[in-house]
Design an enzyme around this catalytic site. Structure first.
Site, PDB file in Angstrom:
ATOM      1  N   ARG A 103      -3.019   3.076   8.644  1.00  0.00           N
ATOM      2  CA  ARG A 103      -3.450   1.845   7.965  1.00  0.00           C
ATOM      3  C   ARG A 103      -2.291   0.882   7.768  1.00  0.00           C
ATOM      4  NH1 ARG A 103      -6.452   3.514   2.671  1.00  0.00           N
ATOM      5  NH2 ARG A 103      -7.889   1.827   3.130  1.00  0.00           N
ATOM      6  N   GLY A 134      -7.984  -7.056   4.635  1.00  0.00           N
ATOM      7  CA  GLY A 134      -8.797  -7.068   5.852  1.00  0.00           C
ATOM      8  C   GLY A 134      -8.218  -7.870   7.006  1.00  0.00           C
ATOM      9  N   HIS A 152      -3.426 -47.214  -7.402  1.00  0.00           N
ATOM     10  CA  HIS A 152      -4.163 -47.555  -8.621  1.00  0.00           C
ATOM     11  C   HIS A 152      -5.312 -46.586  -8.844  1.00  0.00           C
ATOM     12  CE1 HIS A 152      -7.274 -49.762 -10.880  1.00  0.00           C
ATOM     13  NE2 HIS A 152      -6.233 -50.116 -11.611  1.00  0.00           N
ATOM     14  N   CYS A 177       6.987 -40.703 -17.838  1.00  0.00           N
ATOM     15  CA  CYS A 177       5.581 -41.092 -17.947  1.00  0.00           C
ATOM     16  C   CYS A 177       4.988 -41.483 -16.599  1.00  0.00           C
ATOM     17  CB  CYS A 177       5.408 -42.217 -18.957  1.00  0.00           C
ATOM     18  SG  CYS A 177       6.270 -43.723 -18.485  1.00  0.00           S
ATOM     19  N   MET A 223      -5.405  -7.208   8.744  1.00  0.00           N
ATOM     20  CA  MET A 223      -4.745  -6.419   9.811  1.00  0.00           C
ATOM     21  C   MET A 223      -5.579  -5.174  10.084  1.00  0.00           C
ATOM     22  SD  MET A 223      -0.780  -6.998   8.910  1.00  0.00           S
ATOM     23  CE  MET A 223      -0.953  -6.483   7.228  1.00  0.00           C
ATOM     24  N   TYR A 229      10.411 -34.535 -23.517  1.00  0.00           N
ATOM     25  CA  TYR A 229       8.970 -34.369 -23.306  1.00  0.00           C
ATOM     26  C   TYR A 229       8.581 -34.848 -21.916  1.00  0.00           C
ATOM     27  CZ  TYR A 229       8.589 -39.395 -23.848  1.00  0.00           C
ATOM     28  OH  TYR A 229       8.728 -40.737 -23.648  1.00  0.00           O
ATOM     29  N   GLY A 254       9.991 -43.933 -15.504  1.00  0.00           N
ATOM     30  CA  GLY A 254       8.809 -44.410 -14.794  1.00  0.00           C
ATOM     31  C   GLY A 254       9.008 -43.999 -13.342  1.00  0.00           C
ATOM     32  N   THR A 255       8.665 -42.769 -13.065  1.00  0.00           N
ATOM     33  CA  THR A 255       9.026 -42.219 -11.750  1.00  0.00           C
ATOM     34  C   THR A 255       8.168 -42.753 -10.614  1.00  0.00           C
ATOM     35  OG1 THR A 255       7.789 -40.303 -12.493  1.00  0.00           O
ATOM     36  CG2 THR A 255      10.193 -40.104 -12.465  1.00  0.00           C
ATOM     37  N   ASN A 256       7.068 -43.428 -10.948  1.00  0.00           N
ATOM     38  CA  ASN A 256       6.313 -44.061  -9.859  1.00  0.00           C
ATOM     39  C   ASN A 256       7.180 -45.169  -9.259  1.00  0.00           C
ATOM     40  OD1 ASN A 256       4.191 -42.490 -10.775  1.00  0.00           O
ATOM     41  ND2 ASN A 256       3.249 -44.163 -11.925  1.00  0.00           N
ATOM     42  N   ASP A 257       7.686 -46.029 -10.146  1.00  0.00           N
ATOM     43  CA  ASP A 257       8.546 -47.107  -9.659  1.00  0.00           C
ATOM     44  C   ASP A 257       9.906 -46.578  -9.216  1.00  0.00           C
ATOM     45  OD1 ASP A 257       7.315 -49.685  -9.612  1.00  0.00           O
ATOM     46  OD2 ASP A 257       7.018 -49.488 -11.764  1.00  0.00           O
ATOM     47  N   ARG A 268      -3.802  -1.616  -5.967  1.00  0.00           N
ATOM     48  CA  ARG A 268      -2.998  -2.850  -5.874  1.00  0.00           C
ATOM     49  C   ARG A 268      -3.453  -3.789  -6.977  1.00  0.00           C
ATOM     50  NH1 ARG A 268      -5.774  -4.693  -0.215  1.00  0.00           N
ATOM     51  NH2 ARG A 268      -7.871  -4.969  -1.017  1.00  0.00           N
ATOM     52  N   LYS A 317       0.838  -1.203   0.000  1.00  0.00           N
ATOM     53  CA  LYS A 317       0.000   0.000   0.000  1.00  0.00           C
ATOM     54  C   LYS A 317       0.871   1.251   0.000  1.00  0.00           C
ATOM     55  CE  LYS A 317      -3.801  -0.148   2.287  1.00  0.00           C
ATOM     56  NZ  LYS A 317      -4.384  -0.573   3.548  1.00  0.00           N
ATOM     57  N   ARG A 351       3.861 -49.581 -24.277  1.00  0.00           N
ATOM     58  CA  ARG A 351       4.661 -50.347 -23.314  1.00  0.00           C
ATOM     59  C   ARG A 351       4.228 -51.802 -23.320  1.00  0.00           C
ATOM     60  NH1 ARG A 351       4.462 -49.249 -16.970  1.00  0.00           N
ATOM     61  NH2 ARG A 351       2.431 -50.258 -17.199  1.00  0.00           N
ATOM     62  N   GLU A 391      13.257 -47.118 -14.393  1.00  0.00           N
ATOM     63  CA  GLU A 391      12.460 -47.104 -13.163  1.00  0.00           C
ATOM     64  C   GLU A 391      13.135 -47.871 -12.032  1.00  0.00           C
ATOM     65  OE1 GLU A 391       8.412 -48.185 -14.245  1.00  0.00           O
ATOM     66  OE2 GLU A 391       9.085 -49.739 -15.587  1.00  0.00           O
ATOM     67  N   ARG A 393      -0.453 -48.225 -21.624  1.00  0.00           N
ATOM     68  CA  ARG A 393      -0.276 -49.414 -20.775  1.00  0.00           C
ATOM     69  C   ARG A 393      -1.120 -50.532 -21.365  1.00  0.00           C
ATOM     70  NH1 ARG A 393      -0.507 -45.366 -16.291  1.00  0.00           N
ATOM     71  NH2 ARG A 393       1.265 -45.671 -14.890  1.00  0.00           N
ATOM     72  N   SER A 433      12.273 -43.594 -20.973  1.00  0.00           N
ATOM     73  CA  SER A 433      11.143 -42.891 -20.372  1.00  0.00           C
ATOM     74  C   SER A 433      11.194 -43.176 -18.876  1.00  0.00           C
ATOM     75  CB  SER A 433       9.833 -43.389 -20.973  1.00  0.00           C
ATOM     76  OG  SER A 433       8.756 -42.754 -20.312  1.00  0.00           O
TER      77      SER A 433
HETATM   78  C1  PEP Z   1       6.018 -45.752 -13.439  1.00  0.00           C
HETATM   79  O1  PEP Z   1       6.450 -46.636 -12.731  1.00  0.00           O
HETATM   80  O2  PEP Z   1       6.247 -44.535 -13.256  1.00  0.00           O
HETATM   81  C2  PEP Z   1       5.117 -46.070 -14.567  1.00  0.00           C
HETATM   82  C3  PEP Z   1       4.692 -45.140 -15.404  1.00  0.00           C
HETATM   83  O3  PEP Z   1       4.698 -47.365 -14.668  1.00  0.00           O
HETATM   84  P1  PEP Z   1       3.524 -48.003 -13.766  1.00  0.00           P
HETATM   85  O4  PEP Z   1       2.915 -46.890 -12.996  1.00  0.00           O
HETATM   86  O5  PEP Z   1       2.612 -48.642 -14.715  1.00  0.00           O
HETATM   87  O6  PEP Z   1       4.308 -48.964 -12.939  1.00  0.00           O
HETATM   88 MG    MG Z   2       6.369 -48.676 -13.502  1.00  0.00          MG
END
Ligand code: PEP
Ligand code: MG
Length: 899
Positions: A103, A112, A469, A854, A114, A874, A788-791, A347, A33, A633, A767, A577, A786
């Protein structure tokens, strides 16, 4: 030189110089302000004279145990002198008294949250003097009673009620309903009453010394930085707690000096829709808080043109100037005192997601900002909000207030869903097909629940986390989903659930908010968005694509998802998948036959039956993605996932044995033995992915044949196909060396048979940590990676992706042991280091190695920024997250590459 704590507007040049011209830092010292008041004064707009006590003074005051830092008060007095000179009025002088407001104003606006005290400087003497001077007793005593009330509540901590009750009682006695019906004498009487209230509650008189009023008000504003409201707001808005607030002391101007005076607030564009129209309210003959408090019905800002045409014209002009000066939609406060317009605040205006996008695009088209700035001004969460049905915020608030919030879990997939509770997938499907709105509720979901999930409006589970899942599938299909709502106890037998004493039976209504992780009992109304109609979003994202270095691909298993992904702007399929296709009703028995086959011939026969199904799936996807790459895959999950539930089969066997039924018993016993033989202690680390391909190559060979038959068939029809075959879960280069040539051989064979040659690649998922560490070796065989960052997250942390969130992970985040959930946002220091290493080592072997991601992180803006930094090609995410990812990819490029 002693520290400078107090700044007149004209000192803004000096502050700016001090911080190297960084306006953010000017705001950090003067507050938003204060900085903007000084800026408005500097560009010649009508701002009442004033000064700012810095945020640094506030911090020093709080640090010293609520004591002004040395020299601050003296500087405040000197600044007061300066505005006395500018206005020709004197603080405390009955003949021509200066009145000021005090103020708050922090670096970031905290509307509002303070405190503020207006009309400081009024006492019995100055009030009488001002009444004589203005000839307007009514206005003066109205202002005086406001000061006593505000000072009472803000500085002395007296609740508002006794003041409001006194006013109401007075009006009742007089038989009037509106404040404007009260006369000078009435206000005088109320001043007396208000003073008595102060004495009663504070134990001393309302201070008559204007300097004492100013000193105490300054302190009160400093202290309000740590008020509960302010602290809560900062926590929610993620504003740091150590910034402090500035205090702005500004000459009072009055909107309540008659019908040629007024006050209002306005936005330079509509903050709900973003439309370029002035939007706001005002009141004639009123002071600022009357507009906000809603005591009187405000008028639309456009009506001011009729009421006070001169002032309106000037105001329009100023709004235009402010917008082009700040190059941003402004939220302004103004007061008109006897026809003269004064600007009290400007503002950047807060806005909805829709307005944020429209305003950014319009402003870029108007040439006010660049396209890059337009992209930077829209948050990824704005796009997310716009693309999912949302609950009406008012209705949600009301539901919470009525105790209908059942539980909170992980916000797995954004969007609002309302439906009747169904506790199993078959019922969800049955009701869904019958046109009923369903929310499927399960402790957790499995692949064979997918049909129910597809038929449901939303999914709620009491277990599992962001990559469970349910979460993965829900995001993929854009279904709102809350997982791991562990306060909910589900009784599948009684077909009911309960949480915090609230019981919900099957068929009763619930509402779930996948963006916040909340689950409610009952129906909450929603509003539906439509991507194709979001023209401004399309424009913004087309600009984003030009800037982004990362492409955005999508995870899609079926042609219709691929089409949707393409409509959302995906430039390829990063993960199809294939096993999801195996779960379909007519296919599952064939898959089970294939698994249980006693001979190679029997197995081959089942595989031959599966091939046409897979081929037609792939044909659909290739057609949908004409001209774009499609990564398919090969089978990944352990085979037991395709088998019937072991417990149920066991129960059937026992029942038959007990009843002495022999018919079918032998088959059931064999089935049970087969399922038991597949049992593994750690199936996620067991016979799956590339290991399964090596041990049982028939399945993947069939899949590769189906892929290339489909590709060749489509190519013959003129479709441009770019298949990329992806092998999951590689840990050692020798695994790839063993299987990949065999598969490539099939590809070549099919192309020869069909007489067509298509562009293709074979690659692998990274992965397993060992794959990342030996990426240079793996890249000698794989043509693409690629992540597979979940695994990869599961294996790097050693956290089970299906259990960790429900058991301890959310707790870890809450306790600050982990900064964020690593299954939602890439852990840059651990998993990220492996990823970076894999990209570098992989490209050292194969410079043109294509690298993507992925896992679920592919749609998370923070993770996308990381993927940009390690120079991936990507990111791939569920179709519904593609627009968000496109924006996030551009954000990353603008943040790191532009300068
Ligand atoms: C992973 O592991 O990131 C992946 C994409 O494969 P899934 O989830 O099917 O194991
Ligand atoms: Mg996987």
């Amino acid at each position: 030189m002693s520290t400078k704590w107090v700044y007149l507007y004209e000192d803004v040049d000096e502050v700016e110089k001090q911080v190297g011209g960084d306006w953010g830092k000017v705001k950090a010292i003067l507050g938003g302000k204060g900085a903007n008041l000084a800026e408005m004064a500097r560009v010649g707009l009508p701002v009442p004279p004033g000064f700012t006590v810095s945020t640094e003074a506030c911090n020093a005051y709080l640090a010293a145990g609520e004591k002004f830092p040395p020299g601050m008060w003296e500087q405040e007095l000197a600044a007061l002198k300066a505005i006395e000179e500018k206005t020709g009025k004197k603080f405390g002088d009955p003949n021509n008294p200066l009145l000021v407001s005090c103020r708050s104003g922090a670096k970031f606006s905290m509307p509002g949250m303070m405190d503020t005290v207006l009309n400081i400087g009024l006492n019995d003497e100055t009030a009488a003097g001002l009444a004589k001077l203005t000839g307007n007793e009514r206005f003066v005593y109205d202002a005086y009673r406001r000061l006593i009330q505000m000072f009472g509540s803000v500085v002395l901590g007296i609740p508002d009620e006794p003041f409001e009750e006194a006013l109401d009682e007075y009006k009742k006695r007089k038989g009037v309903t509106s404040d404007t019906d009260l006369t000078a004498e009435d206000w005088k009487a109320l001043v007396k009453t208000f003073k008595q209230i102060v004495r009663k509650h504070a134990g001393f008189d309302f201070p008559q010394d204007p300097l004492e009023q100013l000193r105490l008000a300054t302190e009160a504003v400093f202290k309000s930085w740590n008020g509960k409201r302010a602290v809560d707001y900062r926590n929610a808005a993620k504003i740091p707690h150590d910034l402090g607030t500035a205090v702005n002391i500004v000459t009072m101007v009055f909107g309540n000096m008659g019908w040629d005076s007024g006050t209002g607030v306005a936005f330079t564009r509509d903050p709900a829709t973003g439309e370029k129209v002035l939007y706001g309210d005002y009141l004639l003959n009123a002071q600022g808080e009357d507009v906000v408090a809603g005591i009187r019905n405000t008028k639309k800002i456009t009506e001011l043109e009729k009421d006070l045409p001169e002032a309106y014209k000037q105001f329009l002009d100023i709004c235009k100037k402010l917008e082009s000066h700040y190059r941003e939609m402004q939220d302004v406060e103004f007061t008109i005192e006897r026809g003269k317009l004064w600007m009290l605040q400007t503002r950047d205006g807060k806005r909805t997601a829709r307005a944020a996008i429209k305003i950014a695009v319009d402003m870029a088209n108007e040439g006010l900002i660049t396209r890059a700035e337009a992209i930077q001004r829209v948050k990824a969460s704005d796009v997310d909000t716009l693309l999912h049905p949302q609950f009406d915020p008012k209705a949600k608030k009301q539901a919470t207030a009525e105790g209908k919030l059942l539980a909170k879990g992980v916000n797995a997939s954004p969007g609002a869903a309302v439906g009747m509770v169904a506790f199993d997938a078959d019922l969800a499907e049955e009701w869904g097909k019958a046109g009923k709105a369903v929310v499927m509720v399960r402790p957790f979901t499995k692949p064979d629940d997918v049909h129910g999930m597809l038929a449901a409006k939303g999914i709620l589970t009491s277990e599992g986390g962001a990559t469970s899942h349910a979460a993965v599938v829900a995001r993929q299909f854009g279904k709102p989903c809350v997982v791991g709502a562990s306060d909910i106890a589900i009784d599948l037998e009684k077909r009911q659930m309960s949480a915090h004493g609230v019981l919900v039976k099957e068929g009763e209504w619930v509402s779930i908010d996948g963006a916040t992780g909340e689950a409610f009992v009952g129906k909450i109304p929603t509003v539906e968005p439509r991507f194709e109609e979001e023209k401004d979003l399309h424009t913004l994202l087309s600009w984003a694509d030009e800037i982004a270095k990362l492409q955005v691909w999508a995870n899609a298993d079926y042609p219709k998802d691929a089409l949707r992904a393409r409509a959302f702007g995906a430039k390829g399929i990063g993960l199809c998948r294939t096993e999801h296709m195996f779960f379909e009703q007519e296919r599952l028995p064939i898959v089970q036959r294939m698994i249980l086959a006693k001979s190679e011939a029997e197995r081959q026969q089942a595989l031959d039956e599966l091939l046409p199904f897979q081929r037609s799936d792939f044909e659909g996807i290739f057609k949908a993605m004409d001209g774009l790459p499609v990564i398919i895959r090969l089978i990944d999950p352990p085979l037991h996932e395709f088998m019937p539930n072991e417990r149920q089969i066991l129960e059937q066997v026992i029942e038959k044995r007990v009843k002495n039924e022999t018919e079918g018993l032998k088959e059931l016993e064999e089935l049970l033995a087969a399922i038991e033989s597949m049992h593994e202690s750690n199936p996620m680390m067991g016979l799956r992915g590339i290991r399964l391909s090596i041990v049982m190559p028939g399945i993947v060979k069939m899949q590769v044949r189906a892929i290339f038959e489909a590709a060749c068939n489509m190519a013959k029809q003129g479709v441009v196909v770019k298949p990329e075959v992806m092998i999951p879960l590689t840990g050692h280069v020798n695994e790839m060396k063993y299987i990949q040539p065999q598969l490539e051989e099939i590809a070549k064979q099919v192309m020869q048979e069909k007489g067509v040659s298509v562009e293709y690649k074979f690659g692998t998922m990274i992965e397993i940590p060992r794959a990342a560490i030996t990426a240079d070796e793996i890249a000698s065989v794989a043509q693409f990676f690629s992540f597979g960052t979940n695994d990869l997250t599961q294996m790097t942390f050693g956290y089970s992706r299906d259990d960790a969130e429900a058991r301890f992970l959310l707790d870890y985040v809450e306790k600050g042991i982990l900064p964020t959930n690593p299954f939602q946002t890439i852990d840059r220091e651990g998993v990220g280091v492996l990823m970076k290493m894999a990209v570098e080592k992989g490209r050292a072997t194969r410079p043109d190695l294509e690298v993507g991601i992925c896992g679920e992180h592919g749609g998370d803006p923070d993770s996308i920024e990381f993927c940009h930094l390690i120079k991936q090609n990507y990111v791939s995410c569920s179709p519904f997250r593609v627009p968000v990812a496109r924006l996030a990819a551009a954000h990353a490029a603008l943040k790191h590459d532009s300068k």
